[in-house]
Design an enzyme around this catalytic site. Structure first.
Site, short mmCIF file in Angstrom:
data_model
loop_
_atom_site.label_atom_id
_atom_site.label_comp_id
_atom_site.label_asym_id
_atom_site.label_seq_id
_atom_site.Cartn_x
_atom_site.Cartn_y
_atom_site.Cartn_z
N CYS A 130 0.83 -1.21 0.00
CA CYS A 130 0.00 0.00 0.00
C CYS A 130 0.86 1.25 0.00
O CYS A 130 1.28 1.74 1.06
CB CYS A 130 -0.94 0.01 1.19
SG CYS A 130 -2.07 1.42 1.15
N CYS A 133 -0.66 4.20 1.98
CA CYS A 133 -0.52 4.18 3.45
C CYS A 133 0.90 4.41 3.90
O CYS A 133 1.18 5.27 4.71
CB CYS A 133 -0.91 2.81 4.01
SG CYS A 133 -2.35 2.13 3.31
N ASP A 134 1.78 3.58 3.39
CA ASP A 134 3.12 3.49 3.96
C ASP A 134 4.14 4.34 3.19
O ASP A 134 5.26 4.54 3.68
CB ASP A 134 3.58 2.03 3.97
CG ASP A 134 2.64 1.15 4.79
OD1 ASP A 134 2.09 1.65 5.78
OD2 ASP A 134 2.46 -0.02 4.44
#
Lengths: 301, 79
Positions: A130, A133-134
């Site tokens: 992701c 997200c990261d």
């Protein structure tokens, strides 16, 4: 005995739940999480009524809409099997077995894994599925994006904004995906694309330090601190052993969301529906619920 | 009983948003660190959790990786 069990709470499952609530059906939603893949999308610009909304916001609005009704939603309760016994369908999870007349499978898709040494070991230790997200944790670092389609391009274009170098490792002869995104990536000064290149392993100690690959017979090793895997999606259909699927594991549905098993319907990205879009999944969820409702009425259990 | 709750998150991650929303809905006070903007806190998060995925919650010293609602509830002693 429930009228309906909905498996999954992405756009398809949530929309089916809203329709089921309005039809006053006795039903239950069993799901791992809420929002599904929609929640992971960066910007959504093609959901009618919203010119621009983030996937996370859209998913939150879907959930709020569902929570307007007193709907039983069991989160973190993934389904393990669906077995039809005549007109009784048994849905099993690790916690319980539920009996129902109808089922809507709306369990979506998950990220496909690379299947190379180091992938499991370094998951969340530099390797992620992701970028949204990261990604920000890899600011000013060198990273590799694995894949060459739209999701890989999307991840790479997010990462070039704050990472030092972004390598894109693509196993096809050229990039796929939208031309506009391809052009943007090729214009980025800190991006480098490797075509015809296959990842062979992820290396590191506590965290990722390098990715190894084979490009046209030659072995290469790139020093990176982050690896973003974006090589497509797999349908979450393994628990539904009896329903007919295509070679990719997608559940085969007709235009009324009927599957090969009576009483079992399916909607959204887990099915063979021709396009995988949030708005299409939502519409399919509505349609599946109405088909299930009609099926219940026709059978007068 | 008051709990000491720290959330390490990024603005773009859906599970971070959901985790923070869950705490707010349950009237739990918490300190949020945006690890995409604060390198020292990003390092602290990696140090505490031994991994780089967000969100990470620190509830009275207990480290929870990801939006694991059940673990969060247990740690906070809420039904």
């Amino acid at each position: 005995m429930y009228d309906l069990i909905i498996i999954g709470a992405g756009p398809a499952g949530i929309t089916a739940a809203v329709y089921a609530a309005r039809k006053k059906m006795q039903f239950l939603v069993l799901t791992q999480d809420i929002g599904g893949q929609a929640a992971w999308s960066a910007d959504v610009e093609n959901y009618t009524g919203y010119q621009l909304i983030t996937g996370a916001d859209l998913a939150r609005r879907f959930e709020e809409h569902m929570r307007q009704y007193a709907i039983a939603v069991h989160e973190q309760e993934p389904v393990e099997s669906v077995v039809a016994e005549g007109y009784r369908i048994v849905v099993r999870t690790a916690r319980a077995a539920y009996e129902t007349r109808t089922v809507i499978i709306a369990s979506g898709k998950r990220s496909r894994e690379l299947g190379v040494p180091g992938e499991k070991e370094f998951r969340n230790r530099g390797l992620t599925y992701c970028a949204t997200c990261d990604g920000p944790l890899f600011a000013k670092k060198d990273v590799a994006v694995i894949g060459g389609g739209n999701s890989a391009l999307d991840a790479a274009l997010q990462l070039v904004r704050f990472c030092s170098r972004v390598y894109v490792i693509n196993d096809a002869p050229r990039l796929g995906g939208d031309e506009i995104a391809q052009d943007k990536l090729l214009e980025a000064k800190n991006a480098q694309v490797f075509n015809n290149a296959r990842v062979t392993g992820i290396e590191g100690d506590k965290f990722v330090k390098a990715v190894t690959m084979r490009q046209e017979g030659a072995r290469r090793r790139l020093d990176v601190q982050g690896v973003f895997v974006e090589i497509g999606l797999l349908p979450n259909s393994g628990f539904a052993k009896e329903v007919g699927k295509n070679e990719s594991g997608e559940i085969i549905v007709d235009c009324s969301n009927t599957t090969s098993v009576p009483g079992v319907f399916a909607a959204g990205d887990v099915t063979t529906v021709p396009e995988k879009q949030i708005i299409i999944a939502a519409g399919e969820g509505a349609k599946a619920c109405l088909t299930a409702f009609r099926y219940l009425n026709q059978h007068r259990f | 009983m008051a709990h000491t709750v720290t959330v390490y998150s990024t603005p773009s991650c859906p599970y971070c948003i959901r985790a923070k929303q869950f705490l707010t809905d349950n009237k739990i006070e918490f300190t949020n660190y945006d690890v995409s903007a604060d390198q020292a806190k990003a390092d602290e998060m990696v140090e505490k959790s031994g991994q780089m995925g967000v969100p990470v919650l620190d509830i009275d010293g207990r480290i929870i990786v990801g939006f694991d609602k059940e673990k969060i509830k247990t740690s906070l002693g809420i039904a």
